[in-house]
Design an enzyme around this catalytic site. Structure first.
Site, short mmCIF file in Angstrom:
data_model
loop_
_atom_site.label_atom_id
_atom_site.label_comp_id
_atom_site.label_asym_id
_atom_site.label_seq_id
_atom_site.Cartn_x
_atom_site.Cartn_y
_atom_site.Cartn_z
N LYS A 266 3.61 -5.55 -7.44
CA LYS A 266 4.17 -4.23 -7.76
C LYS A 266 5.55 -4.35 -8.41
O LYS A 266 5.83 -3.69 -9.40
CB LYS A 266 4.23 -3.37 -6.49
CG LYS A 266 2.84 -2.96 -5.99
CD LYS A 266 2.84 -2.34 -4.59
CE LYS A 266 1.39 -2.13 -4.13
NZ LYS A 266 1.30 -1.60 -2.76
N GLN B 147 4.89 -0.49 2.22
CA GLN B 147 3.69 -1.31 2.15
C GLN B 147 2.96 -1.27 3.49
O GLN B 147 3.53 -1.54 4.52
CB GLN B 147 4.07 -2.76 1.78
CG GLN B 147 2.88 -3.68 1.61
CD GLN B 147 2.01 -3.30 0.41
OE1 GLN B 147 2.51 -2.94 -0.66
NE2 GLN B 147 0.70 -3.35 0.58
N ASP C 113 2.73 6.76 -3.38
CA ASP C 113 1.46 6.27 -2.82
C ASP C 113 0.50 7.43 -2.51
O ASP C 113 -0.69 7.21 -2.30
CB ASP C 113 1.71 5.50 -1.51
CG ASP C 113 1.56 4.00 -1.69
OD1 ASP C 113 1.02 3.57 -2.74
OD2 ASP C 113 1.98 3.25 -0.79
#
Lengths: 332, 332
Positions: free
Chosen positions: A85, A129, A152
């Site tokens: 990422k 994460q 997200d």
């Protein structure tokens, strides 16, 4: 796994060669293998587009978008995902910070950090994460991220908004699936779509997007959509997949979809990532939920694993970060 | 409308009477008409349960639950709906206030009122009767109601929560449909369910509840669920309804589901409310989406219109108000 289509294909070839009628029978049309969707190339194109747009903002004196990626603990898979990422962010011109916290971090410490980042106007996107440490409440963490920085799309407010077809952050994997469908030109309007798997981060959002009603804020999907899952009996699953114009699998079951279960011309998007042992070489390899070699003989489009949906996820995260930066989604 | 099942039934009866073999052929089993679900009686039972529970709280010195119903303007249908809600509240022992505002009320005035009620600890449930005045933003109004007082379940946070199978306020009509299914003992696990209509307040929530995964907070639905809608071609719709063990229609289309489209033993829940002219009498009457007389010959269970899902809605609103009062749903 039985591979009826392939067997049928071979038999036809045999007959043809015996009869020497190859040209008359139009075999090419009937047994035309699928166009394999190159997710890596598509992801690259999206990253280029994001990069160009950011370059444009910067050339007009704007700052770069800023993405914070928080990782708690040392899970090796998470470390790899985070690294990819950050790398994509660097490539596209997104500034980023990888905040690594020890696994001893308390939930309140993490929440305090998120609140600080929420309040910081220089931060556009915040991503924690997953999975977080076992002593933390994952939902509480996800819901702490400000909805307008939630790249997200895991905050329940974003879930609610996209489920009522309002503009919202859509999780990167479902967003990637829809982007593949749109860029490939796969028609969804009035078509039968089957989604295998009902996970809240992948299967469910994909089903919502495929049947989305264009009268609201988002793009129409307008497909008749069937949600199959682990309690769908195998014979019923085959019944649905055989009627499907589009199959999206996100079940995590190798060989779930075989050639005998699909109709000619189906478009197949394989979100599964399964580690299996190759019967011949004994080596571990990645496969999806689809018997790729069998199904590609009947499908119009198919995504490979790896190299299909996978690469799209990181690209869509970059796109989401750019969306957050542009503040085009109202989340009041 | 063609009524194949009925015609087949009549033809069989004719043959039977000719052959005088009635007893041997087991006609009753084959042509057994559906059990008609009495929504009115079920709703009454739920209201009794709510009443008893409230009586219990009061007997222990607790206060009564309190529901605020806000109506803006003078829409006659809204006035009737609100009156029924207030009546049910009185019956069950819920204290209520019907706040009627002139249609000239500004959006900010309404929002200010909602915020006052949100902050008032004596108010358990807040409901704004829809539609609001044309100059108001309906979504903004619905989202202003505190999630933990949102007995209509229209706040997007409640939508997000129930879409990820978390405990949340579920809109009264979908909640009523699931209550009918559960109390009647209609099995959903591993079954095929078809939902006709994808409205965000009815069809969509029903589809989510029918396929809900029991690993989360809410009750499992675990049905394989197909969402059909106005862009589902008629032949495809019939294909799905013929495989369905459960059909829930919320499309607003009279005679959408006919006997030739369903299999023997299907359970049919009709959420449609359509005003049509009776061909014989010329009078206006209420019908659902289902050809009731035809489909009941094949179905195991069927809800009538009126008297099926309709009465359940108000009862479930009372249940939601009791849930709000008990503060059993965490919405932080």
């Amino acid at each position: 796994m039985a591979n009826l289509a392939k067997r049928a294909f071979l038999e036809i070839r045999k007959e043809i060669s015996q009869l020497n009628l190859t040209r008359k029978m139009g075999v090419t049309a009937r047994c035309h293998a699928a166009k394999i969707i190159d997710g890596k190339a598509m992801a690259q194109k999206i990253k280029e587009e994001v990069k160009d747009e950011i370059k444009g903002f910067k050339s007009k004196g704007g700052r770069a978008p800023f993405l914070c990626v928080i990782q708690v603990g040392e899970d090796p898979a998470s470390t790899t995902y985070v690294k990819n990422k950050i790398k994509a962010a660097q490539y596209t011109g997104i500034e980023s910070e990888n905040i690594r916290l020890p696994s001893s971090t308390t939930q309140n410490q993490l929440l305090d950090l998120i609140h600080l980042l929420n309040a910081n106007n220089d931060v556009d996107g915040i991503l924690v994460q997953l999975p977080v440490a076992a002593h933390m409440n994952e939902k509480k963490i996800c819901n702490a991220v400000a909805p307008n920085k939630d790249v997200d799309g895991f905050n329940v407010l974003n879930v609610g908004k996209f489920c009522v077809d309002e503009l919202a952050f859509i999780p990167a994997t479902p967003a990637g699936v829809m982007e593949i469908i749109r860029r490939t030109g796969i028609e969804t309007f009035g078509k039968n779509a089957v989604v295998c798997g009902r996970s809240k981060n992948v299967g469910m959002p994909i089903a919502m997007l495929l049947h989305a009603d264009g009268i609201y804020e988002t793009k129409a999907g307008d497909a008749t959509t069937t949600i199959c899952h682990r309690y769908t009996p195998p014979d019923k699953l085959a019944l649905f997949t055989k009627t499907a114009d589009i199959i999206v699998t996100a079940a995590g079951v190798p060989n779930l979809i075989t050639a005998d279960m699909v109709k000619e011309g189906v478009a197949v998007i394989d979100v599964g990532i399964n580690r299996v042992q190759d019967a011949r070489t004994g080596k571990t390899k990645l496969v999806g939920d689809v018997d790729f070699e069998g199904v590609r003989q009947k499908a119009s489009y198919i995504t490979p694993v790896p190299g299909g949906v996978g690469p799209m996820t990181v690209a869509m995260l970059m796109k989401n970060t750019l969306i957050a930066y542009k503040k085009v989604i109202k989340l009041d």
